[in-house]
Design a protein around this motif. Structure first.
Motif, mmCIF file in Angstrom:
data_model
loop_
_atom_site.group_PDB
_atom_site.id
_atom_site.type_symbol
_atom_site.label_atom_id
_atom_site.label_comp_id
_atom_site.label_asym_id
_atom_site.label_seq_id
_atom_site.Cartn_x
_atom_site.Cartn_y
_atom_site.Cartn_z
ATOM 1 N N GLY A 169 55.879 28.881 8.953
ATOM 2 C CA GLY A 169 54.880 27.893 8.558
ATOM 3 C C GLY A 169 54.487 27.046 9.751
ATOM 4 N N THR A 170 53.801 25.968 9.472
ATOM 5 C CA THR A 170 53.282 25.104 10.524
ATOM 6 C C THR A 170 54.094 23.820 10.621
ATOM 7 O OG1 THR A 170 51.067 25.952 10.126
ATOM 8 C CG2 THR A 170 51.225 23.860 11.316
ATOM 9 N N TYR B 6 60.058 12.804 4.761
ATOM 10 C CA TYR B 6 61.176 13.512 4.165
ATOM 11 C C TYR B 6 62.291 13.631 5.198
ATOM 12 C CZ TYR B 6 58.449 15.004 0.130
ATOM 13 O OH TYR B 6 57.705 15.038 -1.015
ATOM 14 N N VAL B 7 63.518 13.458 4.717
ATOM 15 C CA VAL B 7 64.707 13.598 5.556
ATOM 16 C C VAL B 7 65.723 14.401 4.766
ATOM 17 C CG1 VAL B 7 66.631 12.352 6.638
ATOM 18 C CG2 VAL B 7 64.333 11.416 6.775
ATOM 19 N N TYR B 8 66.421 15.289 5.464
ATOM 20 C CA TYR B 8 67.503 16.039 4.835
ATOM 21 C C TYR B 8 68.810 15.304 5.129
ATOM 22 C CZ TYR B 8 64.143 19.719 4.028
ATOM 23 O OH TYR B 8 63.050 20.426 3.594
ATOM 24 N N SER B 9 69.346 14.683 4.079
ATOM 25 C CA SER B 9 70.628 13.987 4.182
ATOM 26 C C SER B 9 71.519 14.539 3.073
ATOM 27 C CB SER B 9 70.432 12.477 4.033
ATOM 28 O OG SER B 9 69.879 12.166 2.768
ATOM 29 N N VAL C 91 58.019 15.149 7.942
ATOM 30 C CA VAL C 91 59.465 15.296 7.909
ATOM 31 C C VAL C 91 60.033 14.675 9.183
ATOM 32 C CG1 VAL C 91 59.502 17.605 8.946
ATOM 33 C CG2 VAL C 91 61.367 16.918 7.462
ATOM 34 N N PHE C 92 61.197 14.041 9.037
ATOM 35 C CA PHE C 92 61.912 13.420 10.153
ATOM 36 C C PHE C 92 63.154 14.260 10.403
ATOM 37 C CE2 PHE C 92 65.262 10.407 11.515
ATOM 38 C CZ PHE C 92 64.672 9.855 12.637
ATOM 39 N N VAL C 93 63.267 14.827 11.626
ATOM 40 C CA VAL C 93 64.447 15.619 11.973
ATOM 41 C C VAL C 93 65.281 14.867 13.002
ATOM 42 C CG1 VAL C 93 63.356 17.808 11.365
ATOM 43 C CG2 VAL C 93 63.232 17.021 13.711
ATOM 44 N N TYR C 94 66.584 14.897 12.827
ATOM 45 C CA TYR C 94 67.504 14.109 13.647
ATOM 46 C C TYR C 94 68.576 14.968 14.306
ATOM 47 C CZ TYR C 94 70.155 14.919 9.459
ATOM 48 O OH TYR C 94 70.771 15.558 8.414
ATOM 49 N N MET D 48 56.384 25.681 5.534
ATOM 50 C CA MET D 48 57.479 25.177 6.367
ATOM 51 C C MET D 48 58.432 24.314 5.533
ATOM 52 S SD MET D 48 59.156 24.991 9.196
ATOM 53 C CE MET D 48 58.194 25.605 10.548
ATOM 54 N N LEU D 49 57.889 23.536 4.619
ATOM 55 C CA LEU D 49 58.739 22.711 3.754
ATOM 56 C C LEU D 49 59.668 23.598 2.929
ATOM 57 C CD1 LEU D 49 59.352 19.783 2.893
ATOM 58 C CD2 LEU D 49 57.635 20.068 1.095
#
Length: 157
Positions: A26-27, A120-123, A4-7, A74-75
């Motif tokens: 989670g991890t 994965y990115v949350y947009s 996952v990519f967090v910004y 975690m996901l």
């Protein structure tokens, strides 16, 4: 494990970083720093100054952030935390590796700097139309010069 990519607020030094490293959820293993291959509008919006990556590729900036390896628990937590799929949608995005710190893989198994990974990115595609006219950022910092400090959920009315 997924990447996952967090910004935004989940990055190191940001208001929700503790949620990333809290083993209860989670991890999450920090792997390194990255940059979106495509340009995206990263805006700060709403009365709680939430950072949103608008899913409008080709507009805005290459956005910098952090790459993590996360387990299914975690996901699932991040999906709930990010209000997925209503507020944010989780999609695969191409991320350019800027720096790799994961020591758990052999040197041959590590992605090279400037290589491309899918993370994965949350947009969001469900944003207010006027948000597209807000200032775009390439690197989010809640405590930045913009003066739009993020309001933690516990502090909201």
């Amino acid at each position: 494990m997924a990447r996952v990519f967090v910004y935004g607020t989940l990055k190191k030094g940001q208001p929700n970083y503790a949620r990333m490293i809290n083993g209860v959820h989670g991890t999450a293993i920090y792997l390194g720093k990255g940059l979106t291959v495509e340009k995206y509008p990263l805006v700060i919006a709403g009365k709680y100054n939430i950072p949103y990556l608008l899913n409008k590729p080709g507009t805005g900036h290459h956005v910098s952030g952090e790459i993590y390896s996360i387990n299914d628990q975690m996901l699932q937590f991040l999906d709930e935390f990010e209000g997925c799929p209503d507020m944010y949608q989780r999609t695969l995005v191409r991320i350019k590796v800027l720096e790799w710190e994961d020591k758990s893989t052999t040197p041959e198994g590590r992605p090279a700097v400037n290589s491309i990974l899918e993370c994965y990115v949350y947009s969001t595609t469900t944003y207010q139309p006027e948000w597209i006219n807000l200032p775009y950022y390439d690197n989010y910092d809640s405590f930045g010069k913009h003066g739009c400090q993020y309001v933690l959920r516990e502090s909201r009315d």
